[in-house]
Design an enzyme around this catalytic site. Sequence first.
Site, PDB file in Angstrom:
ATOM      1  CG  HIS A  47       1.778  99.621  33.603  1.00  0.00           C
ATOM      2  ND1 HIS A  47       2.788  99.597  34.517  1.00  0.00           N
ATOM      3  CD2 HIS A  47       1.962  98.520  32.824  1.00  0.00           C
ATOM      4  CE1 HIS A  47       3.562  98.552  34.289  1.00  0.00           C
ATOM      5  NE2 HIS A  47       3.082  97.882  33.281  1.00  0.00           N
ATOM      6  CB  THR A  50      -8.639  97.474  35.882  1.00  0.00           C
ATOM      7  OG1 THR A  50      -7.997  96.346  35.277  1.00  0.00           O
ATOM      8  CG2 THR A  50      -9.667  98.070  34.944  1.00  0.00           C
ATOM      9  NE  ARG A  51      -2.599  98.359  39.836  1.00  0.00           N
ATOM     10  CZ  ARG A  51      -2.161  98.124  38.600  1.00  0.00           C
ATOM     11  NH1 ARG A  51      -2.973  97.636  37.684  1.00  0.00           N
ATOM     12  NH2 ARG A  51      -0.905  98.380  38.271  1.00  0.00           N
ATOM     13  CE  LYS A 261      -5.010  93.960  35.004  1.00  0.00           C
ATOM     14  NZ  LYS A 261      -5.122  95.351  35.453  1.00  0.00           N
ATOM     15  CG  HIS A 265      -1.175  88.926  45.731  1.00  0.00           C
ATOM     16  ND1 HIS A 265      -1.129  90.293  45.527  1.00  0.00           N
ATOM     17  CD2 HIS A 265      -0.854  88.727  47.029  1.00  0.00           C
ATOM     18  CE1 HIS A 265      -0.797  90.887  46.674  1.00  0.00           C
ATOM     19  NE2 HIS A 265      -0.628  89.962  47.591  1.00  0.00           N
ATOM     20  CB  CYS A 311       2.777  95.498  36.686  1.00  0.00           C
ATOM     21  SG  CYS A 311       2.248  97.010  37.486  1.00  0.00           S
ATOM     22  CE  LYS A 344      -7.797  97.194  47.477  1.00  0.00           C
ATOM     23  NZ  LYS A 344      -6.389  96.726  47.348  1.00  0.00           N
TER      24      LYS A 344
HETATM   25  C1  FAD Z   1      -0.052  93.805  38.214  1.00  0.00           C
HETATM   26  C2  FAD Z   1      -0.467  94.584  39.415  1.00  0.00           C
HETATM   27  C3  FAD Z   1      -1.769  94.460  39.896  1.00  0.00           C
HETATM   28  C4  FAD Z   1      -2.167  95.167  41.023  1.00  0.00           C
HETATM   29  N1  FAD Z   1      -3.456  95.046  41.442  1.00  0.00           N
HETATM   30  C5  FAD Z   1      -3.889  95.830  42.454  1.00  0.00           C
HETATM   31  C6  FAD Z   1      -5.256  95.833  42.801  1.00  0.00           C
HETATM   32  O1  FAD Z   1      -6.061  95.114  42.199  1.00  0.00           O
HETATM   33  N2  FAD Z   1      -5.664  96.674  43.785  1.00  0.00           N
HETATM   34  C7  FAD Z   1      -4.794  97.494  44.437  1.00  0.00           C
HETATM   35  O2  FAD Z   1      -5.222  98.224  45.339  1.00  0.00           O
HETATM   36  N3  FAD Z   1      -3.482  97.502  44.137  1.00  0.00           N
HETATM   37  C8  FAD Z   1      -3.020  96.696  43.171  1.00  0.00           C
HETATM   38  N4  FAD Z   1      -1.708  96.711  42.798  1.00  0.00           N
HETATM   39  C9  FAD Z   1      -0.752  97.491  43.594  1.00  0.00           C
HETATM   40  C10 FAD Z   1      -0.763  98.960  43.283  1.00  0.00           C
HETATM   41  O3  FAD Z   1      -0.885  99.197  41.904  1.00  0.00           O
HETATM   42  C11 FAD Z   1       0.514  99.554  43.868  1.00  0.00           C
HETATM   43  O4  FAD Z   1       0.547  99.232  45.253  1.00  0.00           O
HETATM   44  C12 FAD Z   1       0.567 101.059  43.698  1.00  0.00           C
HETATM   45  O5  FAD Z   1       0.376 101.442  42.365  1.00  0.00           O
HETATM   46  C13 FAD Z   1       1.940 101.551  44.179  1.00  0.00           C
HETATM   47  O6  FAD Z   1       1.932 102.960  44.171  1.00  0.00           O
HETATM   48  P1  FAD Z   1       3.257 103.784  44.373  1.00  0.00           P
HETATM   49  O7  FAD Z   1       2.877 105.208  44.358  1.00  0.00           O
HETATM   50  O8  FAD Z   1       3.999 103.255  45.553  1.00  0.00           O
HETATM   51  O9  FAD Z   1       4.143 103.397  43.098  1.00  0.00           O
HETATM   52  P2  FAD Z   1       4.078 104.007  41.570  1.00  0.00           P
HETATM   53  O10 FAD Z   1       2.677 104.262  41.167  1.00  0.00           O
HETATM   54  O11 FAD Z   1       4.897 103.088  40.761  1.00  0.00           O
HETATM   55  O12 FAD Z   1       4.782 105.396  41.751  1.00  0.00           O
HETATM   56  C14 FAD Z   1       6.119 105.533  42.085  1.00  0.00           C
HETATM   57  C15 FAD Z   1       6.660 106.691  41.252  1.00  0.00           C
HETATM   58  O13 FAD Z   1       7.926 107.082  41.738  1.00  0.00           O
HETATM   59  C16 FAD Z   1       8.719 107.470  40.638  1.00  0.00           C
HETATM   60  N5  FAD Z   1      10.109 107.411  41.071  1.00  0.00           N
HETATM   61  C17 FAD Z   1      10.741 106.373  41.645  1.00  0.00           C
HETATM   62  N6  FAD Z   1      12.002 106.710  41.969  1.00  0.00           N
HETATM   63  C18 FAD Z   1      12.161 107.991  41.607  1.00  0.00           C
HETATM   64  C19 FAD Z   1      13.258 108.901  41.682  1.00  0.00           C
HETATM   65  N7  FAD Z   1      14.433 108.528  42.182  1.00  0.00           N
HETATM   66  N8  FAD Z   1      13.086 110.145  41.187  1.00  0.00           N
HETATM   67  C20 FAD Z   1      11.897 110.528  40.665  1.00  0.00           C
HETATM   68  N9  FAD Z   1      10.838 109.695  40.568  1.00  0.00           N
HETATM   69  C21 FAD Z   1      10.970 108.459  41.037  1.00  0.00           C
HETATM   70  C22 FAD Z   1       8.345 106.467  39.573  1.00  0.00           C
HETATM   71  O14 FAD Z   1       8.660 106.902  38.278  1.00  0.00           O
HETATM   72  C23 FAD Z   1       6.839 106.325  39.794  1.00  0.00           C
HETATM   73  O15 FAD Z   1       6.107 107.204  38.965  1.00  0.00           O
HETATM   74  C24 FAD Z   1      -1.261  96.002  41.691  1.00  0.00           C
HETATM   75  C25 FAD Z   1       0.051  96.140  41.202  1.00  0.00           C
HETATM   76  C26 FAD Z   1       0.443  95.451  40.074  1.00  0.00           C
HETATM   77  C27 FAD Z   1       1.837  95.592  39.575  1.00  0.00           C
END
Ligand code: FAD
Length: 376
Positions: A47, A50-51, A261, A265, A311, A344
Amino acid sequence: MSAAHYDVLVIGAGSAGMSAGYYLARRGARVLLIDAFDPPHREGSHHGETRLIRHAYKKGSVYIPLALRADELWRELERLAGTTLLVRSGVINIADPVHYSFRGRPDDARAFGVTVEMLDAAEMRRRWPGLKLPDHFIGMYEPEAGYLFSERAIAVCRRLAEAAGAKLVTNTPVLRVTADGAGVAAETAGGVFRAEKALISAGAWFERLAPFAGFPLRPLRIPVGWFQAASGDYRAGEFPGFTLHTAEGGYYGFPDLGGLKIGKHDGGRDWRPGEPLHPFGHYETDESSLRQVVEKYMPQAAGRLLQASVCKYEFTPDEDFVIDRHPLHANVLLIGGLSGHGFKFASVLGEIAADLLLDGKTRFDLGAFALERFAR
Ligand SMILES: Cc1cc2nc3c(=O)[nH]c(=O)nc-3n(C[C@H](O)[C@H](O)[C@H](O)COP(=O)(O)OP(=O)(O)OC[C@H]3O[C@@H](n4cnc5c(N)ncnc54)[C@H](O)[C@@H]3O)c2cc1C
């Protein structure tokens, strides 16, 4: 509970999982996505609107091909959904060379056809008058980079996945995963869901599914702030996305879209599943660690804090992702440890998940993302 039979369970339908749900369903797989919340949501790592999407990566041969394919897929998702997901604002990577080096990155980028321009401080100040940089700072500008609308992108993947036939169960945490010759089972408070194969993409919550899906992962609480700009120099359309490596640490940020924003890191605090996630402002440094660099390097943007958020990052020890099969169950794929830079890639991670789970192979070299490295 569920009598329906699925080909693939996606456990965790966030950035990587929702995209995988779409690419699996589009290829005809019967997919059930299960999420603990109602994605996109504000509990995980995706959330804050933006990324950044950059292509001139460190470890170029590992990440650049993925970044380029991810970019192509985002464009395709935009066309399919009829909405903007990616804005090519350019990204200026700014560094104090005493603390950070771009060594190798321009050459790697150019080898993959990615445009980068090396700029001195005077040139950066000329192009973007909102920057106040000491003369010895250096910059690596990526004109084709930009930013993604992250929550909108997940909403788009959700809509396209459901339109392609995927089913989604929300607000349902998976409590336990098991696998045997008959397939994979995901236990929830409402019953057990079964399929032949599974993707586990649980973001910051992998620990909850250990030991089945365990690997070294350090979740962190990351504060982000949006500061009011007093000048138009930071406006979206004029000011690029940025990364900043200085004595104060590593930062990244976005042009003024309702505030400039910025996030740090390397500035998170440990958090573990089950612990409360303190809101922004709980620690005095939440705001001060951000404001100090805005005041110093983008002073006209250091106005009122308009919006703020916390986040989650989830770091592996080497900050490289995990994209690998379960060591004992080849029908289970793990994608996680996206280490604060994974959004990304979410589009291509979904495509890769579909290729690995449906065809058993992908055209990408995923050696750097193998679980085996943690055993060494
Ligand atoms: C502040 C911030 C800035 C960032 N900036 C960048 C950027 O500029 N560029 C970039 O590329 N990346 C950036 N990132 C990193 C990027 O956003 C994350 O690497 C990416 O969103 C992670 O994806 P994910 O699918 O692993 O996690 P998520 O998107 O969090 O998805 C994991 C999902 O699993 C679900 N879940 C977990 N456990 C269970 C369970 N036991 N049962 C059912 N559901 C479950 C959760 O509810 C969630 O929906 C940033 C991150 C943050 C926090």
